[in-house]
Each structure stands twice: as C-alpha cells, then as structure tokens.
Write a protein that holds these residues in place. Structure first.
Motif, PDB file in Angstrom:
ATOM      1  N   GLY A 133      -2.371 -22.860  -8.102  1.00 43.83           N
ATOM      2  CA  GLY A 133      -3.130 -23.431  -6.990  1.00 43.83           C
ATOM      3  C   GLY A 133      -3.143 -22.549  -5.754  1.00 43.83           C
ATOM      4  N   ALA A 134      -2.166 -21.638  -5.648  1.00 46.39           N
ATOM      5  CA  ALA A 134      -2.141 -20.740  -4.493  1.00 46.39           C
ATOM      6  C   ALA A 134      -3.429 -19.942  -4.385  1.00 46.39           C
ATOM      7  N   LEU A 135      -4.050 -19.641  -5.536  1.00 43.78           N
ATOM      8  CA  LEU A 135      -5.328 -18.930  -5.556  1.00 43.78           C
ATOM      9  C   LEU A 135      -6.420 -19.784  -6.203  1.00 43.78           C
ATOM     10  N   SER A 136      -6.191 -21.092  -6.256  1.00 44.21           N
ATOM     11  CA  SER A 136      -7.151 -22.010  -6.900  1.00 44.21           C
ATOM     12  C   SER A 136      -7.552 -21.463  -8.266  1.00 44.21           C
ATOM     13  N   ALA A 137      -6.571 -20.972  -9.007  1.00 48.18           N
ATOM     14  CA  ALA A 137      -6.819 -20.243 -10.238  1.00 48.18           C
ATOM     15  C   ALA A 137      -6.616 -21.125 -11.468  1.00 48.18           C
ATOM     16  N   ALA A 138      -7.100 -20.615 -12.587  1.00 51.90           N
ATOM     17  CA  ALA A 138      -6.894 -21.264 -13.879  1.00 51.90           C
ATOM     18  C   ALA A 138      -6.660 -20.191 -14.927  1.00 51.90           C
ATOM     19  N   THR A 139      -5.923 -20.541 -15.969  1.00 45.72           N
ATOM     20  CA  THR A 139      -5.701 -19.634 -17.089  1.00 45.72           C
ATOM     21  C   THR A 139      -6.130 -20.328 -18.372  1.00 45.72           C
ATOM     22  N   GLY A 140      -6.574 -19.531 -19.308  1.00 46.35           N
ATOM     23  CA  GLY A 140      -6.983 -20.066 -20.607  1.00 46.35           C
ATOM     24  C   GLY A 140      -7.463 -18.947 -21.497  1.00 46.35           C
ATOM     25  N   ASP A 141      -7.072 -18.996 -22.754  1.00 45.92           N
ATOM     26  CA  ASP A 141      -7.451 -17.962 -23.714  1.00 45.92           C
ATOM     27  C   ASP A 141      -7.043 -16.572 -23.246  1.00 45.92           C
ATOM     28  N   GLY A 142      -5.887 -16.508 -22.576  1.00 47.38           N
ATOM     29  CA  GLY A 142      -5.365 -15.217 -22.146  1.00 47.38           C
ATOM     30  C   GLY A 142      -6.041 -14.623 -20.929  1.00 47.38           C
ATOM     31  N   THR A 143      -6.801 -15.430 -20.188  1.00 45.53           N
ATOM     32  CA  THR A 143      -7.516 -14.923 -19.003  1.00 45.53           C
ATOM     33  C   THR A 143      -6.994 -15.578 -17.730  1.00 45.53           C
ATOM     34  N   PHE A 144      -7.168 -14.855 -16.620  1.00 44.25           N
ATOM     35  CA  PHE A 144      -6.836 -15.373 -15.293  1.00 44.25           C
ATOM     36  C   PHE A 144      -8.125 -15.411 -14.496  1.00 44.25           C
ATOM     37  N   ASP A 145      -8.460 -16.581 -13.955  1.00 43.15           N
ATOM     38  CA  ASP A 145      -9.730 -16.739 -13.243  1.00 43.15           C
ATOM     39  C   ASP A 145      -9.485 -17.459 -11.923  1.00 43.15           C
ATOM     40  N   SER A 146      -9.960 -16.873 -10.825  1.00 37.77           N
ATOM     41  CA  SER A 146      -9.813 -17.488  -9.498  1.00 37.77           C
ATOM     42  C   SER A 146     -11.137 -17.378  -8.752  1.00 37.77           C
ATOM     43  N   PRO A 147     -12.125 -18.214  -9.090  1.00 40.22           N
ATOM     44  CA  PRO A 147     -13.472 -18.076  -8.535  1.00 40.22           C
ATOM     45  C   PRO A 147     -13.545 -18.110  -7.012  1.00 40.22           C
ATOM     46  N   ASP A 148     -12.682 -18.900  -6.372  1.00 43.51           N
ATOM     47  CA  ASP A 148     -12.719 -18.972  -4.908  1.00 43.51           C
ATOM     48  C   ASP A 148     -12.141 -17.723  -4.249  1.00 43.51           C
ATOM     49  N   TYR A 149     -11.338 -16.985  -5.004  1.00 49.46           N
ATOM     50  CA  TYR A 149     -10.726 -15.748  -4.507  1.00 49.46           C
ATOM     51  C   TYR A 149     -10.980 -14.660  -5.558  1.00 49.46           C
ATOM     52  N   PRO A 150     -12.201 -14.137  -5.599  1.00 47.23           N
ATOM     53  CA  PRO A 150     -12.596 -13.239  -6.691  1.00 47.23           C
ATOM     54  C   PRO A 150     -11.772 -11.964  -6.753  1.00 47.23           C
ATOM     55  N   ASP A 151     -11.502 -11.521  -7.984  1.00 47.43           N
ATOM     56  CA  ASP A 151     -10.736 -10.298  -8.238  1.00 47.43           C
ATOM     57  C   ASP A 151      -9.450 -10.290  -7.415  1.00 47.43           C
ATOM     58  N   ALA A 152      -8.847 -11.460  -7.265  1.00 45.77           N
ATOM     59  CA  ALA A 152      -7.769 -11.629  -6.291  1.00 45.77           C
ATOM     60  C   ALA A 152      -6.547 -10.770  -6.584  1.00 45.77           C
ATOM     61  N   LEU A 153      -6.085 -10.757  -7.821  1.00 48.55           N
ATOM     62  CA  LEU A 153      -4.843 -10.041  -8.121  1.00 48.55           C
ATOM     63  C   LEU A 153      -5.000  -8.550  -7.874  1.00 48.55           C
ATOM     64  N   ARG A 154      -6.096  -7.976  -8.343  1.00 43.30           N
ATOM     65  CA  ARG A 154      -6.334  -6.544  -8.150  1.00 43.30           C
ATOM     66  C   ARG A 154      -6.478  -6.208  -6.670  1.00 43.30           C
ATOM     67  N   ARG A 155      -7.201  -7.006  -5.935  1.00 43.35           N
ATOM     68  CA  ARG A 155      -7.443  -6.728  -4.515  1.00 43.35           C
ATOM     69  C   ARG A 155      -6.174  -6.863  -3.684  1.00 43.35           C
ATOM     70  N   VAL A 156      -5.417  -7.933  -3.944  1.00 41.80           N
ATOM     71  CA  VAL A 156      -4.192  -8.149  -3.174  1.00 41.80           C
ATOM     72  C   VAL A 156      -3.157  -7.076  -3.528  1.00 41.80           C
ATOM     73  N   TRP A 157      -3.059  -6.733  -4.813  1.00 43.79           N
ATOM     74  CA  TRP A 157      -2.106  -5.703  -5.209  1.00 43.79           C
ATOM     75  C   TRP A 157      -2.431  -4.377  -4.525  1.00 43.79           C
ATOM     76  N   ALA A 158      -3.699  -3.990  -4.510  1.00 38.45           N
ATOM     77  CA  ALA A 158      -4.105  -2.743  -3.857  1.00 38.45           C
ATOM     78  C   ALA A 158      -3.797  -2.784  -2.371  1.00 38.45           C
ATOM     79  N   ALA A 159      -3.997  -3.945  -1.748  1.00 40.79           N
ATOM     80  CA  ALA A 159      -3.715  -4.069  -0.318  1.00 40.79           C
ATOM     81  C   ALA A 159      -2.220  -3.976  -0.034  1.00 40.79           C
ATOM     82  N   LEU A 160      -1.413  -4.625  -0.858  1.00 43.99           N
ATOM     83  CA  LEU A 160       0.032  -4.638  -0.634  1.00 43.99           C
ATOM     84  C   LEU A 160       0.670  -3.291  -0.913  1.00 43.99           C
ATOM     85  N   THR A 161       0.132  -2.546  -1.862  1.00 43.17           N
ATOM     86  CA  THR A 161       0.744  -1.271  -2.243  1.00 43.17           C
ATOM     87  C   THR A 161       0.104  -0.081  -1.539  1.00 43.17           C
TER      88      THR A 161
END
Length: 483
Positions: free
Chosen positions: A380-408
């Motif tokens: 819920g932190a990213l309004s995300a859902a998982t299923g069939d091995g996927t991570f989806d956060s429509p309200d925060y698109p490409d969230a993991l990649r974008r946040v990781w790049a910003a933090l690192t």
C-alpha cells in the motif's frame, strides 16, 4: 533519413490529444497519423526538468548521470546548487552563481563525464548534430561566446568560457555557431520557442544537420502559470514552431518523408492548490542557509524541488541517528505523500497512513520493463499489487526503478520526499505555483508525459507501462547506428 527530436517541456498527454482534436496542432497530428502515440512516457523522480532533460539526453537515470534535482546540495563544495527554480530563488542564492551552474557547471562539471550524451554518441559516429536551447548540450565541438549583438556582448562579461556542444549549437543568445538573425532575448520565457523555431527552420533550409534537437520549453512556463488544463494553447504554439521547420523543407509531408520525428515531454504537470512548508517543521534543526545556519554549524540541508524535496545530513551529524528523526518529522507535515531513504543496502518507501515498503534490485518480481526486484512490507505504500510474478504500481509508475535511481545517485539527499496531489514545496525565494501547475513528484499526475514518433523504431518490449524518457536516446542512437 534525418531525425528531429522535439522536446515539449511538461507536455501532458491528454492536453496534446485535446490540441490535436481541436485542429490546433496539425504537425503533431500528421506525426500521429504516420506513427505512434504513447500516453504514458514516464519521467525520472524527482520529475523536474534538469533530471528529466539529462535522462532524455543520455538515456539513463540519475544514478548514472548524477544530476540529482533542480536544487541540490553539493557535498564536495559545501553549497546549494540551483538550476533556475525562479528569479526569486536565484536572487536568494546569487544570480551569477545560479547562471554559472546552469550554463556551465551542469554540463561541464556536474554531468558524469563517463556518461555520453546523445550529441557525443552521434558526433563520434560522424552524424551532423544540431541543438537549440536545452539544458543538456554537451557534445564534441567547441563553441565560443557569441558577440553577435550588444546584449550578448554585455552577457559576455559573465559568460567568458567556451563550451563543448553539438556541431551546431544555439543556446539562448549566449552561444551561436552561426549568425542566423534569430534572437531569444537571452532565453526570455515566452520567446524561447520562437527562437528555437527560427534557428531550426534556418538550419533546415540550409541542410545543416542530420540530427536536430528542437527544444520547446514555453509550454512548461505557461502551465506553471495557468495550470495543466491550459496546455492546448501552448502546445498549439509549439506546433507552430514545428510548422516553421516543415515549411523550410517544403511542407509537412516533405518533412515526414525526409525526417524521422520524435516529439516527447520530459515530465507532465499537475494542478497546485497548496504550499507545503518544510522549514517550520525543522525549526529545532540547524538548517544550512540561505538565511539560516552556517555550513560549519549545520546539521541538514533542505532542497525544495517543486513537488519533491531532498534533505541531506551534513558534516559530523550521525546519519544513522538523523535519518529516522528526519523521517519522523517530515511524515507529519501535511501534504507529504511518500518518503524514501536507504537503509542496510535497501530502499525504503513510507507513505503516511499506507505503510512502509523495502526493496532492492534482484528477486522474484518483475516490473513492466522486465527489471527484477525483491520487495517486502506494505504494498500500500506505493498503492501496488503483485501477481504472476509482477509488481505493478499504477499510481506511482516505474516506482521501484525511479526511486532506486534517485536514492543511489551520488549527489542526492539522504531522505527524498514526494508531495501529494495539489501540494508544492515553495522554493528558496518563496515562489510557488499555487493556482497553476507544477511537477516533481513520484505520482502519475505529473510523471506521465506524451510521446509521439514516426520513422523510427521503438526499443523492444515497450508496451503499456514500460515506456520511460530513458528510451528516447536509445531510439535516436539506433536510428543512426550509433548504439
């Protein structure tokens, strides 16, 4: 075939579609008829112009290009870096310093020297490159200060050094590889698109490029003032500059017969209704200036970036102890939607009221781009859902990649903040865009821009939810075989 890359700053997909439907953007309409439209071109985070423009120009996010934000703290120099949030902010931090950072240091010092721009890649491949006023211009050709007018000769008292750019470089009136007769009044908002169109049509009529970056930034200024729903007017104005280029080569059909075309946004825009003030919440901390603590005494630096912000732990302050205190303080400020920081080698995302999520590259989950992640905690932190091995956060698109790049990113803050819908952090000069539009957040409202293209191939696997501004440079390089 030549390639024209037009960057319409802040172009919102729904507003581009509206301008086309009204018949106010005939060149863009012709590109769509021959090619494809992507209504979800995802920005970097923070979704502010310096970060996003650099990602478009390089094809990578800031973990590699190192342009962390519009406003950031240089640990190496012990000072704020400011690329032009507002004239008020520039006055607060020093106009000469702000101009030097924007015109010279962004390209010559701050941008990672080992990360090539699209100009550098194409220059190395023997492609004739050209560019109008765009924040990222680094190429292989040296350019001296223009002495064409009395105004530029006056500006030359501040801007004295040559720069490396594309073969044909036109940056406001400061650098001009040829005397075109086009004037920008030193990059005055409202004149910038016209200057780009003038220069581009002059070059096109004389067959002086193979690749041209046509920068159309006035849509952003218009949207900041009038709000995102006013964009059809400024998109129509941008289209008129595209029409000037088309007219120079014999019309729209001739343009599309001889040019591949990419038209893209760097980010989008969201309506702003309220200010989000951070400084009062940190009144018990020693915050480094402007107008506050000296560097030697300061514990933290606070860097507002429109709808995002970064907080840096300074000096001898214990980071391990300071970061949780910063997070606890910031999460209670009304309007803060998402907080992010690094802990024990993992990214942490917290959304007040929705929980906390930890993540890192590698693992069993795949995002829309095919990147692998390990994730635990509250989806819920990213309004995300998982299923069939996927991570989806429509309200925060490409969230993991974008946040990781910003933090690192080596130049980023220790705690990153994203504002909720309707909120904006005022800049150092106190300027905001309340009543208008703004951008910078992780949220889809100002992260998803428009993309239209024809005559050029997309990268493989770019379906819905997978498009990023980092795909633009690879498309350009591949078109010329420079990848």
């Amino acid at each position: 075939m030549k390639l024209l890359l037009a960057v319409i700053d802040g172009c919102k997909p729904s507003m581009l579609e509206r301008a086309v439907q009204r018949g106010e953007a005939p060149v863009i309409e012709a590109v769509l008829e021959r090619g494809s439209f992507v209504p979800e071109l995802c920005a970097a985070f923070p979704s502010v112009t310096p970060v996003c423009a650099t990602s478009i120009a390089t094809g990578v996010l800031q973990d590699r290009h190192r342009i962390a934000a519009m406003n950031w703290w240089s640990r190496a120099e012990g000072r704020y870096v400011e690329y032009g949030s507002s004239f008020k902010a520039a006055r607060k931090l020093g106009i000469a310093r702000q101009l030097t950072d924007t015109v010279y240091n962004l390209n010559g010092v701050h941008l990672d020297p080992d990360t090539p721009t699209v100009y550098e890649s194409l220059d190395d491949a023997g492609v004739r490159t050209a560019g109008t006023t765009y924040l990222v211009y680094r190429g292989r050709h040296e350019h001296q200060i223009s002495r064409e007018t009395a105004l530029t000769r006056l500006a030359g008292t501040l801007f004295r050094r040559s720069v490396m750019g594309p073969r044909e470089l036109f940056y406001a009136d400061i650098f001009a590889s040829r005397e075109t007769g086009c004037r920008s009044q030193l990059g005055l908002p409202g004149i910038r698109d016209q200057h780009s169109g003038c220069v581009a049509s002059w070059l096109a009529a004389r067959d002086l490029y193979d690749f041209l970056l046509l920068s159309l930034p006035d849509n952003d200024t218009w949207s900041h003032k009038n709000g995102p729903h006013a964009q059809p007017t400024s998109i129509a104005a941008a289209d008129r500059q595209l029409a000037r280029v088309a007219d120079a080569v014999g019309g729209v059909e001739r343009l599309l017969d001889t040019h591949a075309v990419i038209i893209c946004a760097d980010h989008s825009h969201a309506a702003v209704e309220r200010r989000l003030e951070l400084r009062p919440a940190f009144e018990d901390w020693a915050v480094v200036g402007p107008g506050a603590s000296a560097v030697e005494e300061a514990e933290i630096a606070i860097c507002p970036n429109q709808r995002a912000a970064m907080i840096y732990v300074l000096g001898d302050t214990d980071r391990a102890a300071a970061v949780p205190r910063i997070v606890a303080t910031a999460q209670d400020v009304a309007g803060v939607d998402v907080l992010a920081w690094m802990q024990d080698g993992r990214g942490v995302v917290r959304a007040p009221g929705r929980g906390e999520l930890r993540f890192a590259p590698g693992g069993d989950l795949r995002d829309a781009r095919g990147n692998a992640w390990s994730v635990d905690g509250d989806l819920g932190a990213l309004s995300a859902a998982t299923g069939d091995g996927t991570f989806d956060s429509p309200d925060y698109p490409d969230a993991l990649r974008r946040v990781w790049a910003a933090l690192t990113c080596a130049t980023a803050g220790d705690v990153l903040l994203s504002a909720g819908p309707g909120y904006e952090f005022p800049d150092f000069g106190g300027a905001d865009h309340v009543g208008g539009g703004s951008h910078g957040s992780l949220h889809r409202s100002d992260s998803l821009g428009a993309l239209a293209y024809c005559g050029v191939q997309p990268p493989p696997g770019r379906g819905p939810g997978a498009w990023s501004i980092t795909d633009v440079a690879p498309m350009v390089r591949a078109h010329f075989g420079a990848d």
